[in-house]
Scaffold this motif. Sequence first.
Motif, PDB file in Angstrom:
ATOM      1  N   TYR A 164       0.823  -1.215   0.000  1.00 19.89           N
ATOM      2  CA  TYR A 164       0.000   0.000   0.000  1.00 19.89           C
ATOM      3  C   TYR A 164       0.857   1.267   0.000  1.00 19.89           C
ATOM      4  O   TYR A 164       0.334   2.372   0.072  1.00 19.89           O
ATOM      5  CB  TYR A 164      -0.953  -0.015   1.194  1.00 19.89           C
ATOM      6  CG  TYR A 164      -1.951  -1.130   1.061  1.00 19.89           C
ATOM      7  CD1 TYR A 164      -3.104  -0.980   0.302  1.00 19.89           C
ATOM      8  CD2 TYR A 164      -1.716  -2.378   1.635  1.00 19.89           C
ATOM      9  CE1 TYR A 164      -4.005  -2.018   0.134  1.00 19.89           C
ATOM     10  CE2 TYR A 164      -2.598  -3.427   1.479  1.00 19.89           C
ATOM     11  CZ  TYR A 164      -3.745  -3.238   0.724  1.00 19.89           C
ATOM     12  OH  TYR A 164      -4.637  -4.272   0.553  1.00 19.89           O
TER      13      TYR A 164
ATOM     14  N   GLN B 213      -0.777  -0.440   5.132  1.00 20.26           N
ATOM     15  CA  GLN B 213      -2.086  -0.984   5.505  1.00 20.26           C
ATOM     16  C   GLN B 213      -1.966  -2.488   5.730  1.00 20.26           C
ATOM     17  O   GLN B 213      -1.085  -3.146   5.172  1.00 20.26           O
ATOM     18  CB  GLN B 213      -3.121  -0.720   4.403  1.00 20.26           C
ATOM     19  CG  GLN B 213      -3.260   0.730   3.976  1.00 20.26           C
ATOM     20  CD  GLN B 213      -4.015   1.573   4.978  1.00 20.26           C
ATOM     21  OE1 GLN B 213      -4.623   1.044   5.921  1.00 20.26           O
ATOM     22  NE2 GLN B 213      -3.958   2.893   4.810  1.00 20.26           N
ATOM     23  N   GLN B 214      -2.892  -2.995   6.517  1.00 19.08           N
ATOM     24  CA  GLN B 214      -2.943  -4.430   6.769  1.00 19.08           C
ATOM     25  C   GLN B 214      -4.132  -5.011   6.020  1.00 19.08           C
ATOM     26  O   GLN B 214      -5.261  -4.540   6.190  1.00 19.08           O
ATOM     27  CB  GLN B 214      -3.107  -4.698   8.278  1.00 19.08           C
ATOM     28  CG  GLN B 214      -2.973  -6.150   8.683  1.00 19.08           C
ATOM     29  CD  GLN B 214      -1.566  -6.699   8.511  1.00 19.08           C
ATOM     30  OE1 GLN B 214      -0.594  -5.991   8.754  1.00 19.08           O
ATOM     31  NE2 GLN B 214      -1.458  -7.938   8.075  1.00 19.08           N
ATOM     32  N   GLU B 215      -3.898  -6.003   5.175  1.00 15.85           N
ATOM     33  CA  GLU B 215      -4.996  -6.569   4.392  1.00 15.85           C
ATOM     34  C   GLU B 215      -6.005  -7.266   5.300  1.00 15.85           C
ATOM     35  O   GLU B 215      -5.657  -7.761   6.382  1.00 15.85           O
ATOM     36  CB  GLU B 215      -4.433  -7.545   3.350  1.00 15.85           C
ATOM     37  CG  GLU B 215      -3.669  -6.808   2.241  1.00 15.85           C
ATOM     38  CD  GLU B 215      -3.132  -7.725   1.178  1.00 15.85           C
ATOM     39  OE1 GLU B 215      -2.692  -8.828   1.560  1.00 15.85           O
ATOM     40  OE2 GLU B 215      -3.122  -7.339   0.007  1.00 15.85           O
ATOM     41  N   ILE B 216      -7.258  -7.296   4.833  1.00 13.14           N
ATOM     42  CA  ILE B 216      -8.360  -7.838   5.641  1.00 13.14           C
ATOM     43  C   ILE B 216      -8.466  -9.341   5.389  1.00 13.14           C
ATOM     44  O   ILE B 216      -8.458  -9.789   4.236  1.00 13.14           O
ATOM     45  CB  ILE B 216      -9.673  -7.136   5.268  1.00 13.14           C
ATOM     46  CG1 ILE B 216      -9.531  -5.633   5.526  1.00 13.14           C
ATOM     47  CG2 ILE B 216     -10.846  -7.720   6.032  1.00 13.14           C
ATOM     48  CD1 ILE B 216     -10.589  -4.805   4.857  1.00 13.14           C
TER      49      ILE B 216
ATOM     50  N   SER C 249      -8.424  -6.546  -0.117  1.00  9.91           N
ATOM     51  CA  SER C 249      -7.713  -5.262  -0.109  1.00  9.91           C
ATOM     52  C   SER C 249      -8.103  -4.424   1.110  1.00  9.91           C
ATOM     53  O   SER C 249      -9.264  -4.401   1.537  1.00  9.91           O
ATOM     54  CB  SER C 249      -8.039  -4.475  -1.385  1.00  9.91           C
ATOM     55  OG  SER C 249      -7.580  -3.148  -1.278  1.00  9.91           O
ATOM     56  N   ALA C 250      -7.109  -3.724   1.644  1.00  4.44           N
ATOM     57  CA  ALA C 250      -7.353  -2.860   2.810  1.00  4.44           C
ATOM     58  C   ALA C 250      -7.910  -1.498   2.420  1.00  4.44           C
ATOM     59  O   ALA C 250      -8.210  -0.675   3.299  1.00  4.44           O
ATOM     60  CB  ALA C 250      -6.053  -2.670   3.584  1.00  4.44           C
TER      61      ALA C 250
ATOM     62  N   GLU D   6     -16.256  -4.193   6.470  1.00  2.00           N
ATOM     63  CA  GLU D   6     -15.077  -4.103   5.610  1.00  2.00           C
ATOM     64  C   GLU D   6     -15.031  -5.176   4.542  1.00  2.00           C
ATOM     65  O   GLU D   6     -14.562  -4.944   3.430  1.00  2.00           O
ATOM     66  CB  GLU D   6     -13.817  -4.176   6.483  1.00  2.00           C
ATOM     67  CG  GLU D   6     -13.639  -2.961   7.388  1.00  2.00           C
ATOM     68  CD  GLU D   6     -12.334  -3.014   8.140  1.00  2.00           C
ATOM     69  OE1 GLU D   6     -11.730  -4.108   8.220  1.00  2.00           O
ATOM     70  OE2 GLU D   6     -11.914  -1.966   8.655  1.00  2.00           O
TER      71      GLU D   6
ATOM     72  N   ARG E 275      -9.461   4.654   3.052  1.00  2.00           N
ATOM     73  CA  ARG E 275      -8.042   4.379   3.269  1.00  2.00           C
ATOM     74  C   ARG E 275      -7.275   4.431   1.944  1.00  2.00           C
ATOM     75  O   ARG E 275      -7.727   3.889   0.942  1.00  2.00           O
ATOM     76  CB  ARG E 275      -7.863   3.000   3.901  1.00  2.00           C
ATOM     77  CG  ARG E 275      -8.417   2.894   5.314  1.00  2.00           C
ATOM     78  CD  ARG E 275      -8.283   1.477   5.812  1.00  2.00           C
ATOM     79  NE  ARG E 275      -8.956   1.290   7.083  1.00  2.00           N
ATOM     80  CZ  ARG E 275      -9.268   0.096   7.587  1.00  2.00           C
ATOM     81  NH1 ARG E 275      -8.965  -0.999   6.922  1.00  2.00           N
ATOM     82  NH2 ARG E 275      -9.877   0.013   8.750  1.00  2.00           N
TER      83      ARG E 275
END
Length: 556
Positions: free
Chosen positions: A99, A142-145, A482-483, A521, A542
């Motif tokens: 990201y 960012q941290q992916e979901i 994707s975050a 999310e 984001r």
Amino acid sequence: MKKEQRKDEDLRIGVFICDCGSNIAGHLDCSSVTDYAATLPGVVYTKENLYTCSESGIHEIQDAIKKHNLNRVVVASCSPRTHFPLFSSSCAQAGMNPYLFEMVNIRDQCSWVHMGQRGIATAKAKDLVRMGVAKSAGLEPQQEIESSLIRKILVIGGGIAGLSAAQALRGMGLEVLLVEQENELGGLLRQLNVLDDGSSAADQVAALAARVCAADGITVRTGATVAAINGYIGNFTATIEHEGQQHEETVGCIVVATGAIPLLEAGLLGHNGTSVITQMELEQRLKQGPLQASRIVMIQCAGSRNEEREYCSRICCATAVKNAMLIKRAMPLANVRILYRDMQMYGDVKEKMLWDARGLGVGFEVYDADKEIQVRDGSVVFHQAVLGETKELPCDLVVLATPLVPRPESATVAGLMRVPTDKNGFFLEAHAKLRPLDFAADGIFVCGSARFPATSVEARTQGIGVAARVAAILFKDKLIKSAIVAQVDETSCVGCMGCLNVCPYEAIKYDSKKRVCVVQEILCKGCGNCAATCPSHSIILRGYRPEQLLAQIRAL
């Protein structure tokens, strides 16, 4: 705290300018843009590539991240829609948070729109690269979901497409729940006489249905319907109505294979079910035995390619030629004529069928679609477009090639899953060429004539194709998303619910206890509609925070 960390962070931005062969470099000065990028704040490395998306180009990005300790990467090349995932994942492989990657489109927005204006295109490319670098400076890791997956699939429809999907999915070891609203599996094929290769359609689909019913791991519910569907990819909850009772099933993916039905319109060209019938009714007569008619006229495009149904049903011409050949082979002296606008015999096999039909003595007449065909008692009158004259053909039987139309319940099924249909009522895929079996909604797929009229071979192929698409999701250990999603600031949200109305994916709900809106999310696609609409500016997207976008604008 995060803002303070970004200020203290030592920005090390790498900028890669792609020539794309002559596609970009042929219309702007890429070397000049590369030299200019090296002068921008935070940029420590620049490189011009012949093709940045090539294997060597990707290696150059990854090597630069490691050797020059880059913590931001900007690629100026073609469309982010097609190449952003490749570049961001390549950055991740080199150890950088994906990201922290930014992309600039200097092909579509510079070289394509300013062909022959090299100076203007080069200047604009510099502007866009400067804006991209400015935005990249504000990017945050960012941290992916992540989400769990249920390895079970709901297949709606037990025709050739649904049965093929179920069989292929089970062959890969996945559990399947097949729901068919009729009491018998097989769909339209059960009503057909024979297929193009002369084999029995009913026998073929019955054999497939028997294999599906006998397979362990496939649960078949005939005479059942889907009453409700909730949830999201990997975790859907479906309510099934069966024998007067409702029960819930949890599944990871859904396959829509509800098929289509032949148009049966009362009074269409004198249709009466006896002397004027449809091709489907002819199939059933041929199935019962010898045809009691020796002069047959088939009329193509009956009820289609008009103001009400503009589309071509694709399979009608091949069906008419197949049935005409069957009649001629059974009764060589029969007079069989096909009235057509233009024959759609796609593929070499069906093209050969057309030539074979002519060889058997089937007559073909092209009619003028602007002039009405009159079906009288014992004859058909039409305007022959090539000869430019009106002709009358005596006949015992008139056969109408009516199109396949969506099932009446298609709109209800689409509403349950919130997936679109086209103007004719067929289910609408995400992209006709790039994602022909996917819906825009993740985890839901479509195959067979539910999508558009298809032959039995095409429907089976699509069913197997859908199984591959499903397996690509459910064989993962977990779902990674994707975050880039919307985020609500609960301290400023007033709970006006304006964002609920603009979210096309129903990813936002209202928390009545906290009196704020909440983003789910896993359902959010990051379209940004809610962020642009929120009157209290409580929602941000984001990766597209206001300060990042303002940095781009101020750099212009």
